[in-house]
Write a protein that holds these residues in place. Structure first.
Motif, PDB file in Angstrom:
ATOM      1  N   GLN A  90       0.812  -1.207   0.000  1.00  0.00           N
ATOM      2  CA  GLN A  90       0.000   0.000   0.000  1.00  0.00           C
ATOM      3  C   GLN A  90       0.853   1.268   0.000  1.00  0.00           C
ATOM      4  OE1 GLN A  90      -2.418  -1.516  -1.300  1.00  0.00           O
ATOM      5  NE2 GLN A  90      -3.873  -0.177  -0.277  1.00  0.00           N
ATOM      6  N   ASN A  91       2.019   1.230   0.656  1.00  0.00           N
ATOM      7  CA  ASN A  91       2.924   2.367   0.637  1.00  0.00           C
ATOM      8  C   ASN A  91       3.403   2.624  -0.790  1.00  0.00           C
ATOM      9  OD1 ASN A  91       4.728   4.252   2.416  1.00  0.00           O
ATOM     10  ND2 ASN A  91       6.064   3.369   0.868  1.00  0.00           N
ATOM     11  N   ILE A  92       3.805   1.564  -1.481  1.00  0.00           N
ATOM     12  CA  ILE A  92       4.263   1.711  -2.869  1.00  0.00           C
ATOM     13  C   ILE A  92       3.144   2.288  -3.725  1.00  0.00           C
ATOM     14  CG2 ILE A  92       4.990   0.440  -4.937  1.00  0.00           C
ATOM     15  CD1 ILE A  92       6.419  -1.540  -2.974  1.00  0.00           C
ATOM     16  N   SER A  93       1.949   1.755  -3.582  1.00  0.00           N
ATOM     17  CA  SER A  93       0.808   2.223  -4.367  1.00  0.00           C
ATOM     18  C   SER A  93       0.519   3.701  -4.104  1.00  0.00           C
ATOM     19  CB  SER A  93      -0.417   1.361  -4.050  1.00  0.00           C
ATOM     20  OG  SER A  93      -1.510   1.742  -4.838  1.00  0.00           O
ATOM     21  N   GLY A  94       0.511   4.078  -2.838  1.00  0.00           N
ATOM     22  CA  GLY A  94       0.231   5.461  -2.483  1.00  0.00           C
ATOM     23  C   GLY A  94       1.292   6.424  -2.997  1.00  0.00           C
ATOM     24  N   GLU A  95       2.561   6.043  -2.862  1.00  0.00           N
ATOM     25  CA  GLU A  95       3.657   6.897  -3.337  1.00  0.00           C
ATOM     26  C   GLU A  95       3.618   7.025  -4.861  1.00  0.00           C
ATOM     27  OE1 GLU A  95       5.602   8.782  -1.564  1.00  0.00           O
ATOM     28  OE2 GLU A  95       5.025   7.986   0.389  1.00  0.00           O
ATOM     29  N   LEU A  96       3.308   5.932  -5.552  1.00  0.00           N
ATOM     30  CA  LEU A  96       3.222   5.992  -7.014  1.00  0.00           C
ATOM     31  C   LEU A  96       2.062   6.886  -7.446  1.00  0.00           C
ATOM     32  CD1 LEU A  96       4.266   5.062  -9.762  1.00  0.00           C
ATOM     33  CD2 LEU A  96       2.710   3.108  -9.585  1.00  0.00           C
ATOM     34  N   THR A 140      12.080  -2.437  -8.048  1.00  0.00           N
ATOM     35  CA  THR A 140      12.414  -2.402  -9.470  1.00  0.00           C
ATOM     36  C   THR A 140      11.154  -2.195 -10.301  1.00  0.00           C
ATOM     37  OG1 THR A 140      14.332  -3.833  -9.140  1.00  0.00           O
ATOM     38  CG2 THR A 140      13.454  -3.695 -11.383  1.00  0.00           C
ATOM     39  N   LEU A 141      11.248  -1.278 -11.249  1.00  0.00           N
ATOM     40  CA  LEU A 141      10.132  -0.924 -12.119  1.00  0.00           C
ATOM     41  C   LEU A 141      10.364  -1.518 -13.501  1.00  0.00           C
ATOM     42  CD1 LEU A 141      10.099   2.870 -11.201  1.00  0.00           C
ATOM     43  CD2 LEU A 141       8.624   1.109 -10.244  1.00  0.00           C
ATOM     44  N   HIS A 142       9.344  -2.189 -14.030  1.00  0.00           N
ATOM     45  CA  HIS A 142       9.385  -2.751 -15.387  1.00  0.00           C
ATOM     46  C   HIS A 142       8.253  -2.115 -16.170  1.00  0.00           C
ATOM     47  CE1 HIS A 142      12.033  -6.168 -14.229  1.00  0.00           C
ATOM     48  NE2 HIS A 142      11.407  -6.035 -13.064  1.00  0.00           N
ATOM     49  N   ILE A 196       5.894  -5.659 -24.850  1.00  0.00           N
ATOM     50  CA  ILE A 196       7.344  -5.681 -25.030  1.00  0.00           C
ATOM     51  C   ILE A 196       7.932  -4.793 -23.933  1.00  0.00           C
ATOM     52  CG2 ILE A 196       9.251  -5.060 -26.575  1.00  0.00           C
ATOM     53  CD1 ILE A 196       7.538  -7.297 -27.693  1.00  0.00           C
ATOM     54  N   GLU A 197       8.964  -5.282 -23.260  1.00  0.00           N
ATOM     55  CA  GLU A 197       9.565  -4.466 -22.212  1.00  0.00           C
ATOM     56  C   GLU A 197      10.209  -3.231 -22.822  1.00  0.00           C
ATOM     57  OE1 GLU A 197      11.279  -5.848 -18.178  1.00  0.00           O
ATOM     58  OE2 GLU A 197      12.972  -5.799 -19.576  1.00  0.00           O
ATOM     59  N   GLN A 198       9.795  -2.071 -22.324  1.00  0.00           N
ATOM     60  CA  GLN A 198      10.270  -0.777 -22.832  1.00  0.00           C
ATOM     61  C   GLN A 198      11.479  -0.303 -22.036  1.00  0.00           C
ATOM     62  OE1 GLN A 198       8.648   0.695 -25.383  1.00  0.00           O
ATOM     63  NE2 GLN A 198       9.687   2.660 -25.439  1.00  0.00           N
ATOM     64  N   SER A 199      11.403  -0.425 -20.694  1.00  0.00           N
ATOM     65  CA  SER A 199      12.519  -0.001 -19.853  1.00  0.00           C
ATOM     66  C   SER A 199      12.397  -0.607 -18.462  1.00  0.00           C
ATOM     67  CB  SER A 199      12.592   1.525 -19.775  1.00  0.00           C
ATOM     68  OG  SER A 199      11.403   2.056 -19.273  1.00  0.00           O
ATOM     69  N   VAL A 200      13.531  -0.602 -17.756  1.00  0.00           N
ATOM     70  CA  VAL A 200      13.608  -1.123 -16.397  1.00  0.00           C
ATOM     71  C   VAL A 200      14.391  -0.110 -15.567  1.00  0.00           C
ATOM     72  CG1 VAL A 200      14.493  -2.977 -14.915  1.00  0.00           C
ATOM     73  CG2 VAL A 200      13.628  -3.514 -17.185  1.00  0.00           C
ATOM     74  N   ALA A 201      13.964   0.113 -14.339  1.00  0.00           N
ATOM     75  CA  ALA A 201      14.704   0.992 -13.432  1.00  0.00           C
ATOM     76  C   ALA A 201      14.829   0.321 -12.079  1.00  0.00           C
ATOM     77  CB  ALA A 201      14.014   2.337 -13.290  1.00  0.00           C
ATOM     78  N   THR A 202      16.065   0.244 -11.583  1.00  0.00           N
ATOM     79  CA  THR A 202      16.324  -0.286 -10.251  1.00  0.00           C
ATOM     80  C   THR A 202      16.707   0.883  -9.339  1.00  0.00           C
ATOM     81  OG1 THR A 202      18.639  -0.700 -10.803  1.00  0.00           O
ATOM     82  CG2 THR A 202      17.102  -2.514 -11.176  1.00  0.00           C
ATOM     83  N   VAL A 203      16.884   0.600  -8.049  1.00  0.00           N
ATOM     84  CA  VAL A 203      17.263   1.641  -7.097  1.00  0.00           C
ATOM     85  C   VAL A 203      18.505   2.363  -7.615  1.00  0.00           C
ATOM     86  CG1 VAL A 203      18.117   2.046  -4.754  1.00  0.00           C
ATOM     87  CG2 VAL A 203      16.195   0.499  -5.129  1.00  0.00           C
ATOM     88  N   GLY A 204      18.470   3.681  -7.580  1.00  0.00           N
ATOM     89  CA  GLY A 204      19.569   4.503  -8.093  1.00  0.00           C
ATOM     90  C   GLY A 204      19.351   4.950  -9.533  1.00  0.00           C
ATOM     91  N   GLU A 205      18.316   4.402 -10.180  1.00  0.00           N
ATOM     92  CA  GLU A 205      17.994   4.768 -11.562  1.00  0.00           C
ATOM     93  C   GLU A 205      16.639   5.472 -11.594  1.00  0.00           C
ATOM     94  OE1 GLU A 205      20.258   1.069 -13.800  1.00  0.00           O
ATOM     95  OE2 GLU A 205      18.120   0.882 -13.392  1.00  0.00           O
ATOM     96  N   PRO A 223      12.691   4.321  -8.035  1.00  0.00           N
ATOM     97  CA  PRO A 223      12.251   3.204  -7.182  1.00  0.00           C
ATOM     98  C   PRO A 223      12.404   3.488  -5.690  1.00  0.00           C
ATOM     99  CG  PRO A 223      13.462   2.358  -9.050  1.00  0.00           C
ATOM    100  CD  PRO A 223      13.577   3.860  -9.110  1.00  0.00           C
ATOM    101  N   GLU A 224      13.483   4.149  -5.282  1.00  0.00           N
ATOM    102  CA  GLU A 224      13.694   4.389  -3.845  1.00  0.00           C
ATOM    103  C   GLU A 224      12.658   5.351  -3.256  1.00  0.00           C
ATOM    104  OE1 GLU A 224      17.033   6.670  -6.030  1.00  0.00           O
ATOM    105  OE2 GLU A 224      15.982   4.766  -6.229  1.00  0.00           O
TER     106      GLU A 224
END
Length: 182
Positions: free
Chosen positions: A45-51, A142-144, A154-163, A177-178
């Motif tokens: 729920q934290n992730i959902s709310g922040e997004l 991580t965001l896909h 089709i995967e367009q992009s990926v972002a991990t912590v720091g990206e 992501p952070e």
């Protein structure tokens, strides 16, 4: 709700599904079968709310809306409850949002439910014509981002912590992501 679910014979219709009303669990309808999951975790729920907070202003700027946990009718008898959607104009009093009104759909992957989000829902959302699919790994953040091409994603992009994940459609936004993961 429990008695209504266990006393039911045969496939569920949309009318029967909608008659269940609001519940503390997520109840989705897939081709006559109910898919029931417990309420999301605080992390989820934290992730959902922040997004949602990160996308609210960009969505408004684009004349769109960001909504959490709403019914989306992909086709008759197929109604998932995505974690978040970006939509065009909708009727806020209807129980379902039509897939044709959804520009982006997001699922936050729960470890116990990963196959549903990565396979089943991905297939169903693509088949319904939803242009963008965002998957978020709950533990790592991580965001896909997937773009619909033909009848699949089709995967367009990926972002991990720091990206940074940069959206240009359906809204212009940068998501780190952070900023989502507690």
């Amino acid at each position: 709700m429990t008695a209504a679910v266990f006393d039911h014979d045969g496939p569920w219709t949309e009318e029967e599904y909608l008659a269940l009303g609001e519940t503390s669990q997520r109840v989705e309808l897939f081709d006559g079968s109910l898919h029931v999951t417990p309420a999301p975790t605080p992390r989820h729920q934290n992730i959902s709310g922040e997004l949602r907070a990160a996308l609210r202003t960009p969505a408004r700027d684009a004349g769109l809306r960001v909504l959490e946990a709403v019914n989306v009718r992909l086709k008759p008898g197929r109604i998932p409850i995505p974690d978040l959607v970006i939509t065009g104009e909708i009727d806020f009093d209807e129980p379902n949002i039509e897939a044709s009104d959804v520009r982006l759909v997001c699922e936050i992957i729960s470890p116990s439910n990963a196959a549903t989000d990565k396979v089943l829902k991905m297939h169903y959302y693509a088949a319904a014509g939803i242009p963008w699919y965002l998957l978020i790994e709950q533990q790592s953040g991580t965001l896909h981002l997937y773009r619909r091409q033909g009848g699949h994603y089709i995967e367009q992009s990926v972002a991990t912590v720091g990206e940074v994940l940069e959206l240009v459609e359906p809204v212009r936004a940068k998501i780190r992501p952070e900023d989502l993961v507690p």
